[in-house]
Design a protein around this motif. Structure first.
Motif, PDB file in Angstrom:
ATOM      1  N   LYS A 199       0.815  -1.201   0.000  1.00  0.00           N
ATOM      2  CA  LYS A 199       0.000   0.000   0.000  1.00  0.00           C
ATOM      3  C   LYS A 199       0.856   1.261   0.000  1.00  0.00           C
ATOM      4  CE  LYS A 199      -4.003  -2.139   2.217  1.00  0.00           C
ATOM      5  NZ  LYS A 199      -4.929  -2.101   3.373  1.00  0.00           N
ATOM      6  N   LEU A 200       2.002   1.186   0.687  1.00  0.00           N
ATOM      7  CA  LEU A 200       2.872   2.349   0.759  1.00  0.00           C
ATOM      8  C   LEU A 200       4.329   1.893   0.771  1.00  0.00           C
ATOM      9  CD1 LEU A 200       3.513   5.365   1.163  1.00  0.00           C
ATOM     10  CD2 LEU A 200       3.180   5.019   3.627  1.00  0.00           C
ATOM     11  N   ALA A 201       5.125   2.412  -0.150  1.00  0.00           N
ATOM     12  CA  ALA A 201       6.572   2.177  -0.169  1.00  0.00           C
ATOM     13  C   ALA A 201       7.265   3.492   0.144  1.00  0.00           C
ATOM     14  CB  ALA A 201       7.012   1.651  -1.534  1.00  0.00           C
ATOM     15  N   MET A 202       8.246   3.439   1.035  1.00  0.00           N
ATOM     16  CA  MET A 202       8.868   4.670   1.518  1.00  0.00           C
ATOM     17  C   MET A 202      10.382   4.498   1.566  1.00  0.00           C
ATOM     18  SD  MET A 202       7.762   6.914   4.856  1.00  0.00           S
ATOM     19  CE  MET A 202       8.009   5.595   6.043  1.00  0.00           C
ATOM     20  N   GLY A 203      11.127   5.396   0.916  1.00  0.00           N
ATOM     21  CA  GLY A 203      12.583   5.390   1.001  1.00  0.00           C
ATOM     22  C   GLY A 203      13.038   6.058   2.283  1.00  0.00           C
ATOM     23  N   VAL A 204      13.878   5.358   3.057  1.00  0.00           N
ATOM     24  CA  VAL A 204      14.205   5.849   4.401  1.00  0.00           C
ATOM     25  C   VAL A 204      15.699   6.045   4.641  1.00  0.00           C
ATOM     26  CG1 VAL A 204      12.104   4.933   5.452  1.00  0.00           C
ATOM     27  CG2 VAL A 204      14.135   3.476   5.296  1.00  0.00           C
ATOM     28  N   GLY A 205      16.540   5.904   3.619  1.00  0.00           N
ATOM     29  CA  GLY A 205      17.962   6.216   3.762  1.00  0.00           C
ATOM     30  C   GLY A 205      18.662   5.427   4.841  1.00  0.00           C
ATOM     31  N   GLY A 206      19.317   6.124   5.789  1.00  0.00           N
ATOM     32  CA  GLY A 206      20.088   5.471   6.836  1.00  0.00           C
ATOM     33  C   GLY A 206      19.297   5.139   8.091  1.00  0.00           C
TER      34      GLY A 206
END
Length: 494
Positions: A199-206
């Motif tokens: 439903k939701l994809a989120m880029g979160v880095g470190g």
């Protein structure tokens, strides 16, 4: 939200427009933390969403200005959240005020807490092997009701992508957190979002490194004044110096010059004006070729002279203290000169601060059998008894090399190039090693920033010859910038 943004279907209603700010052509929402959380959970609660959310900070904005695909991925996201003090400064430059710093490290615990209450599912993808597992364990300790339906490290390569996507789709998470670093995580989500049943994809880095406590966060007082980046720089200077020491001024320069104007070159590319884009790129490449062909050597020489004079001028008082320390520590001259082999085999006198006792050359014969350098061409010892007390410090920090700026001003040397060798070393060179004499010797070079004396002689030759094929003002500037962290870390300096 972007030029080709995906639509998101919310149950029985259309999402109201959110206030946004556009900086360097990148729009991000300007909302409170509570509003951001509500928007994220709207995506996760809806039955048929396929949304993406990313974060933007100064580093992201810098990368986007020269990376069309990453720029497009940010524009295609359903929501971009502001992260860091750099974005707040950019808002002020365009006459706006940032409502809240919505960085992922602060938002994520709140997201997990609410997901646990609502029974929503979480999948962790990315970071080095073991990091996501450690993070999952710590999240379970903190949020016992949180349902973590999958964990996968980010080192699966292109051949393992299909298996990873199948693993994610079988788990059917409500939230997929992707921690692969900028811009790889955004590009990965953009490329495979049509195949992901999330439903939701989120880029979160470190985020995973912070949550797994592999990297500590800055103290609250430092974060409150917008200086968290300095903490990251102190922790990982070798990896972060370019992002912050170089990147932050570049970001400030860009927002000062451009304000709210988008990057026209990227816009023309993204909006389908390919001929204009490619004509511009072709023209730029031709100009750069002409510059390198006709003015490159002169520009490199001007760079050598300008930087040498600047270092000698600004560092004068410090150099006087170094000279006094050398003189008071042991008998002998302050400076040490030695005949070296320059370009095309010419000989010149190279200058250094004296870092050894005056009888060092006579004692060398006694230490020959203890040579720690492979190849028997160079002589290196980690604990050389000939080195004085100040010598160990100035050699570690390469301060002993500063008098060679005089050689640079004379034209015997350059700032960047192969290190000048002794005549007795050159006498042992094979034909391949002699190729390094085709260039003017330098204070720093590719092997100096890649390990210095820790490298074997053959490795040093390989790196010098690699530089000879790529030498130019752009390569010189890159190596000079890499020299700063190499000197600070002191790896291989003895």
């Amino acid at each position: 939200m972007g030029l080709h943004a995906y639509s998101v279907e919310l149950e029985n209603e259309q999402a109201p427009p959110r206030p946004t700010v556009t900086v360097l052509g990148l729009p991000f929402v300007n909302i409170s933390r509570e509003e951001a959380l509500e928007a994220l959970f709207d995506y996760m609660r809806a039955p048929h969403t396929n949304a993406t959310v990313h974060f933007i900070n100064a580093h992201c904005a810098n990368v986007a200005q020269n990376h069309p695909r990453y720029y497009q991925a940010l524009l295609n996201a359903n929501m971009v959240l502001p992260d860091g003090s750099g974005v707040a400064i950019a808002c002020k430059r365009v006459g706006e005020s940032l409502v809240a710093n919505l960085n992922g490290t602060d938002l994520f615990p709140l997201i997990c807490e609410q997901m646990a209450e609502e029974g929503l599912r979480l999948f962790l993808l990315g970071a080095a092997p073991g990091v996501a597992d450690t993070m999952a364990d710590k999240l379970k300790q903190r949020f016992p009701k949180l349902e973590i339906v999958g964990v996968q490290h980010g080192f699966f390569g292109t051949t393992g992508t299909d298996q990873v996507i199948d693993k994610i789709n079988e788990a059917r998470p409500d939230l997929l957190c992707v921690a692969m670093g900028v811009p790889h995580q955004e590009l990965w989500v953009e490329r495979y979002r049509h195949r992901l049943k999330v439903k939701l994809a989120m880029g979160v880095g470190g985020l995973f490194d912070f949550s797994a406590e592999k990297v500590s966060r800055a103290p609250k007082w430092l974060r409150s004044i917008g200086m968290e980046w300095s903490w990251r720089l102190m922790q990982e200077p070798g990896r972060m110096w370019k992002r912050y020491v170089v990147g932050n001024p570049v970001f400030l320069l860009n927002i000062t010059r451009h304000g709210q104007r988008p990057c026209r070159r990227l816009r023309s590319y993204l909006e389908g004006d390919y001929p204009t884009f490619y004509k511009w790129r072709s023209f730029a490449r031709r100009c750069w070729w002409l510059f390198r062909r006709w003015y490159g050597p002169k520009a490199r020489r001007l760079l050598d002279i300008g930087l040498s004079l600047s270092i000698l001028g600004f560092g004068g008082p410090f150099l006087v203290l170094v000279m006094l320390w050398i003189k008071l520590d042991s008998r002998g001259p302050i400076f040490f000169s030695q005949t070296r082999v320059g370009q095309s085999g010419s000989l010149f006198k190279m200058w250094k601060f004296r870092s050894m006792y005056v009888d060092a050359e006579e004692r060398l014969r006694e230490l020959t059998e203890r040579n720690e350098s492979s190849g028997n061409v160079l002589f290196k010892m980690k604990k050389d008894p000939r080195i004085t007390t100040p010598g160990r410090i100035i050699r570690k920090l390469s301060i002993d090399e500063i008098p060679q700026l005089w050689n640079v001003l004379k034209g015997d040397m350059a700032l960047v190039g192969p290190r000048p060798a002794l005549p007795r070393e050159v006498a042992l060179y094979e034909a391949r090693a002699r190729m390094r004499l085709d260039a003017r010797p330098g204070l720093t070079g590719l092997w100096q920033v890649s390990g210095r004396s820790d490298l074997s002689f053959d490795e040093q030759i390989n790196l010098d010859l690699f530089y000879l094929h790529r030498q130019g003002i752009r390569e010189d500037i890159k190596l000079l910038l890499r020299t700063i962290p190499a000197v600070i870390k002191g790896r291989g300096a003895y």
